[in-house]
Write a protein that holds these residues in place. Structure first.
Motif, PDB file in Angstrom:
ATOM      1  N   LEU A  67      71.116  48.444   6.565  1.00  0.00           N
ATOM      2  CA  LEU A  67      72.271  48.737   5.726  1.00  0.00           C
ATOM      3  C   LEU A  67      73.380  48.049   6.296  1.00  0.00           C
ATOM      4  O   LEU A  67      74.157  47.656   5.171  1.00  0.00           O
ATOM      5  CB  LEU A  67      72.454  50.497   5.982  1.00  0.00           C
ATOM      6  CG  LEU A  67      71.691  51.310   4.743  1.00  0.00           C
ATOM      7  CD1 LEU A  67      72.308  52.764   4.915  1.00  0.00           C
ATOM      8  CD2 LEU A  67      72.031  50.965   3.382  1.00  0.00           C
ATOM      9  N   ASP A  68      73.551  48.215   7.647  1.00  0.00           N
ATOM     10  CA  ASP A  68      74.874  47.379   7.920  1.00  0.00           C
ATOM     11  C   ASP A  68      74.695  46.018   7.703  1.00  0.00           C
ATOM     12  O   ASP A  68      75.940  45.284   7.374  1.00  0.00           O
ATOM     13  CB  ASP A  68      75.147  47.731   9.530  1.00  0.00           C
ATOM     14  CG  ASP A  68      76.410  47.231   9.981  1.00  0.00           C
ATOM     15  OD1 ASP A  68      77.240  47.874   9.555  1.00  0.00           O
ATOM     16  OD2 ASP A  68      76.291  46.541  11.073  1.00  0.00           O
ATOM     17  N   LEU A  69      73.675  45.215   8.054  1.00  0.00           N
ATOM     18  CA  LEU A  69      73.461  43.917   7.843  1.00  0.00           C
ATOM     19  C   LEU A  69      73.834  43.500   6.140  1.00  0.00           C
ATOM     20  O   LEU A  69      74.510  42.863   5.865  1.00  0.00           O
ATOM     21  CB  LEU A  69      72.098  43.399   8.112  1.00  0.00           C
ATOM     22  CG  LEU A  69      72.003  42.186   7.712  1.00  0.00           C
ATOM     23  CD1 LEU A  69      72.711  40.935   8.665  1.00  0.00           C
ATOM     24  CD2 LEU A  69      70.724  41.493   7.803  1.00  0.00           C
ATOM     25  N   ALA A  70      73.047  44.459   5.165  1.00  0.00           N
ATOM     26  CA  ALA A  70      73.425  44.345   3.941  1.00  0.00           C
ATOM     27  C   ALA A  70      74.776  44.348   3.524  1.00  0.00           C
ATOM     28  O   ALA A  70      75.615  43.729   2.840  1.00  0.00           O
ATOM     29  CB  ALA A  70      72.685  45.259   3.250  1.00  0.00           C
ATOM     30  N   ALA A  71      75.507  45.513   3.880  1.00  0.00           N
ATOM     31  CA  ALA A  71      76.845  45.816   3.683  1.00  0.00           C
ATOM     32  C   ALA A  71      77.788  44.806   3.999  1.00  0.00           C
ATOM     33  O   ALA A  71      78.519  44.517   3.386  1.00  0.00           O
ATOM     34  CB  ALA A  71      77.359  47.269   4.241  1.00  0.00           C
ATOM     35  N   THR A  72      77.664  44.217   5.498  1.00  0.00           N
ATOM     36  CA  THR A  72      78.403  43.074   5.928  1.00  0.00           C
ATOM     37  C   THR A  72      78.532  41.980   4.986  1.00  0.00           C
ATOM     38  O   THR A  72      79.405  41.314   4.789  1.00  0.00           O
ATOM     39  CB  THR A  72      78.161  42.887   7.404  1.00  0.00           C
ATOM     40  OG1 THR A  72      78.011  43.989   8.042  1.00  0.00           O
ATOM     41  CG2 THR A  72      78.946  41.685   7.887  1.00  0.00           C
ATOM     42  N   ARG A  73      77.209  41.661   4.631  1.00  0.00           N
ATOM     43  CA  ARG A  73      76.860  40.287   3.736  1.00  0.00           C
ATOM     44  C   ARG A  73      77.530  40.601   2.283  1.00  0.00           C
ATOM     45  O   ARG A  73      78.165  39.865   1.863  1.00  0.00           O
ATOM     46  CB  ARG A  73      75.648  39.930   3.765  1.00  0.00           C
ATOM     47  CG  ARG A  73      75.122  39.571   5.222  1.00  0.00           C
ATOM     48  CD  ARG A  73      73.577  39.131   4.897  1.00  0.00           C
ATOM     49  NE  ARG A  73      73.444  37.895   4.219  1.00  0.00           N
ATOM     50  CZ  ARG A  73      73.884  36.751   4.506  1.00  0.00           C
ATOM     51  NH1 ARG A  73      73.978  36.188   5.761  1.00  0.00           N
ATOM     52  NH2 ARG A  73      73.539  35.758   3.619  1.00  0.00           N
ATOM     53  N   ILE A  74      77.325  41.863   1.821  1.00  0.00           N
ATOM     54  CA  ILE A  74      77.897  42.206   0.348  1.00  0.00           C
ATOM     55  C   ILE A  74      79.495  42.151   0.453  1.00  0.00           C
ATOM     56  O   ILE A  74      80.103  41.345  -0.277  1.00  0.00           O
ATOM     57  CB  ILE A  74      77.312  43.397   0.200  1.00  0.00           C
ATOM     58  CG1 ILE A  74      75.936  43.466  -0.308  1.00  0.00           C
ATOM     59  CG2 ILE A  74      78.200  43.851  -1.371  1.00  0.00           C
ATOM     60  CD1 ILE A  74      75.268  44.833  -0.313  1.00  0.00           C
ATOM     61  N   GLU A  75      80.078  42.631   1.659  1.00  0.00           N
ATOM     62  CA  GLU A  75      81.161  42.653   1.797  1.00  0.00           C
ATOM     63  C   GLU A  75      81.870  41.214   1.795  1.00  0.00           C
ATOM     64  O   GLU A  75      83.006  40.884   1.208  1.00  0.00           O
ATOM     65  CB  GLU A  75      81.984  43.292   2.980  1.00  0.00           C
ATOM     66  CG  GLU A  75      81.911  45.040   2.981  1.00  0.00           C
ATOM     67  CD  GLU A  75      81.703  45.479   4.525  1.00  0.00           C
ATOM     68  OE1 GLU A  75      81.744  46.763   4.424  1.00  0.00           O
ATOM     69  OE2 GLU A  75      81.806  44.671   5.298  1.00  0.00           O
ATOM     70  N   ARG A  76      81.294  40.408   2.503  1.00  0.00           N
ATOM     71  CA  ARG A  76      81.843  38.997   2.763  1.00  0.00           C
ATOM     72  C   ARG A  76      81.674  38.248   1.398  1.00  0.00           C
ATOM     73  O   ARG A  76      82.676  37.568   1.012  1.00  0.00           O
ATOM     74  CB  ARG A  76      81.096  38.407   3.938  1.00  0.00           C
ATOM     75  CG  ARG A  76      81.335  36.939   4.081  1.00  0.00           C
ATOM     76  CD  ARG A  76      81.010  36.300   5.447  1.00  0.00           C
ATOM     77  NE  ARG A  76      80.910  35.045   5.484  1.00  0.00           N
ATOM     78  CZ  ARG A  76      80.142  33.857   5.509  1.00  0.00           C
ATOM     79  NH1 ARG A  76      78.826  34.539   4.892  1.00  0.00           N
ATOM     80  NH2 ARG A  76      80.393  32.794   5.211  1.00  0.00           N
TER      81      ARG A  76
END
Lengths: 432, 432
Positions: free
Chosen positions: B89-98
């Motif tokens: 989830l964190d990897l996904a969230a970080t990439r979506i944010e970027r």
């Protein structure tokens, strides 16, 4: 017109009543519109002709082909326009083009070190439909404001629909359409025009997005075809909030308020001022103007029913009230207008300083005059090139990029029970 | 599944039938939704509690306050999640944010030599409502995709509504909401949730815009509150078009088609290929996968009813068909995917090359997975920061700027019969 002051007890209740005041007198026309749309979907061109005869008391010669305005008629109309009006149209169009071109956004491309490239690409829609009201509210400026953003966005086909009650068509509207780059003009109006643009007939090819103001039937038809095509926001009665300090000329403020009020009786003009003296002076100046304005009956009714003068203690209060009103138009006539504007979050368009009446923006300044009404500036924006563009995002991955982030996707897909999703990645992870 | 070839006579008619195929089985719920919305507007919190008991078979303790998920429950839910899922989830969230941060647009400021300055300023809405389906379709990825664009846009308040049928709430959905920056979570669903977000109750403050997928009731409720608040597009059944040349691995193409088909029976998966041999191979590979996929019943029904394999003579034909389909998802698995993608105008999101299955984009790549369905990619776009931003245009004029363009505005205002507009400028032209 109501007079409010934040210093008075009971202000909050009175301001809330002002916020909740229903100005939109839209008739309930859902069923009538649904039946018109169904008629056009079923009957195509024949239905359009029937409906045009019924509602506009006019039938073209030669059947549906006669609904299209030929180039010769556009040329003739233009030749009948006063040269100074054509020059004014051209100045307006040139400035609107330039401002909207400055809005054109950039594509995004984002590489990461993992071996993935992400992107977002903007593209124009293929075809736009522009609705232009006919009859008494035939506004050439509205043609420019609706069609130019589409053309600047890169839309190849711009179909305009305009009713011609009793067959009458405004020369300057045709000239504006020509200048704006409209590619086809159809003499059809109301819900039937929106239906034809959304669903198409043998004569009128369907478009991808419909923009433009209209009466209750047009607004409801846009609502009903939403999803089949894109639509712009549904405009309610127009409004202005003028912020003015003690140094301003009350006669100018008063005429700006009345310029809003003259649109129709549902329009709303509000003055917010830090000066009780200015409040009085503007009230008197409004009365003076009304004595001589040709549209005094309309403007006076709007001012009586929906006008307001609010005295605030300071501009912190004033800015907070503006955000709650989220007005379509905001004039900022104070010593440092940029500074006060920076404190406002919600407004459709702002006009800064004493030399910038809203009417300048209605016609020639460059920004669009199609703006969010009825407090929708909280979330909506004026018409722009963005209304005629759409985005496609894209992803490109090297094998090492897939290997880096694929396992996380597999884990999430499995947690959501979407096993084919998981397998589509897992199968690739195993491969060289 | 239908097999088409552009080389066959009758192709055009069959392709049109495919285009017109009704996949959306949305029930007619207009009246039921209107009555639910009216109930919430009238009854507020009490109505929300009633409706939640009625539809979700669950009543919170302590009245309406019990509808809000407390921080302690979010923490507890997160503690129950597997660490590798929280990492994913964190990897996904970080990439979506970027990716979404890269979308943030620039303000416009345009000086002209005449003495006018024009501008366009972007700002975030104050409050966003995020709808998240509950029960069987509880997708944490959807929480990230809906909430992160709002937070990246700068929205201060993000209220999430999620139904909890029989009181059940998905731990990973809560963890995703927490990671995404949701500021409040309400256990309420259906049309009543949309009504509460749009109109507000004593407990739930109204928001400015509602986004997120939902069932027919949610979709219709969004349609009915449109105008009061902004809404994202109304999602129909999901779809993918895969473009593949002869060099690709048919088993991968087949699983990508089925990853789409497994969403629900209304989903649509279409292969367009230049190779008749590939067409056959993919058909067989689909059958092979279906023998072992857990969701084979759903995926198989979707493939049978709505699947298609189209053989084209060249990619010029292929690209033209894609534009007519305007698919939500487009996979481009050919030798030079960027070149073919450049020839396509209409698609919600594209996945380029053999290492880029759509599922990668559903979860972790970064671009949004909320995308336009049902051919609306012709005019609509995926969810983005733009859904949570709005624009205010502004004009500032020196006296010489007004003098330069004011007369043209006066001429047009007079032509439109708006004399107060004309006077508001004319009065200023006379002054020093």
């Amino acid at each position: 017109m109501i007079r409010l002051s934040t210093a008075q007890s009971g202000f909050e209740a009175e301001f809330r009543a002002l916020l909740d005041q229903a100005r939109d007198t839209t008739a309930q026309v859902d069923a009538a519109v649904a039946s018109i749309i169904a008629e056009v979907k079923r009957g195509g061109d024949a239905a359009l002709l029937d409906l045009t005869t019924r509602f506009d008391r006019w039938t073209p010669e030669g059947g549906a082909a006669g609904l299209r305005v030929p180039a010769s008629e556009i040329d003739a109309a233009q030749a009948r326009c006063a040269p100074e009006l054509l020059d004014a149209l051209d100045l307006a169009a040139t400035r609107i083009e330039r401002f909207h071109a400055a809005q054109l956004p950039n594509d995004v491309e984002l590489d990461d070190t993992l071996g993935l490239t992400l992107g977002m690409r903007w593209g124009a829609i293929d075809a736009a439909g522009i609705y232009v009201p006919g009859g008494k509210a035939a506004y050439p400026s509205s043609v420019l404001m609706n069609a130019i953003p589409a053309r600047v966005a890169g839309v190849g086909r711009i179909a305009m629909a305009v009713p011609t009650p009793d067959g009458v068509l405004n020369d300057l509207v045709l000239a504006a359409a020509h200048r704006a780059g409209v590619t086809e003009i159809w003499r059809v109006g109301g819900a039937q025009a929106i239906a034809a643009l959304a669903w198409g007939t043998d004569s009128i090819h369907p478009v991808d997005r419909v923009a433009g103001p209209g009466n209750a039937y047009v607004a409801e038809a846009k609502r009903q075809v939403f999803g089949r095509v894109g639509i712009d926001s549904i405009a309610g009665p127009s409004e202005v909030v003028v912020l003015a300090d003690a140094s301003q000329n009350p006669a100018l403020i008063a005429i700006d308020l009345l310029a809003q009020a003259e649109h129709d009786e549902s329009a709303q003009a509000i003055l917010i001022t830090t000066s009780a003296q200015m409040a009085h002076a503007v009230e008197h100046a409004v009365a003076d103007h009304l004595a001589t304005l040709p549209r005094a009956a309309i403007a006076g009714a709007s001012w009586d029913k929906h006008g307001a003068i609010i005295v605030v203690r300071d501009w912190e209060e004033g800015a907070a009230l503006v955000d709650r009103l989220a007005p379509e138009h905001l004039e900022v006539m104070v010593a440092d207008p940029q500074a006060l504007f920076a404190r406002v979050r919600h407004a459709g368009a702002a006009f800064l300083g004493a030399h910038c009446p809203e009417a300048l923006g209605d016609y020639v300044a460059g920004p669009n005059h199609v703006l969010p009404t009825g407090r929708t500036a909280r979330f909506a924006s004026g018409l722009s090139v963005f209304d005629f563009l759409k985005r496609t995002t894209w992803i490109s991955a090297e094998k090492r990029g897939l290997d880096a982030i694929g396992p996380a996707a597999v884990a999430l897909a499995e947690a959501e029970g979407l096993t084919a999703h998981a397998r589509s990645i897992a199968m690739r992870l195993g491969q060289g």
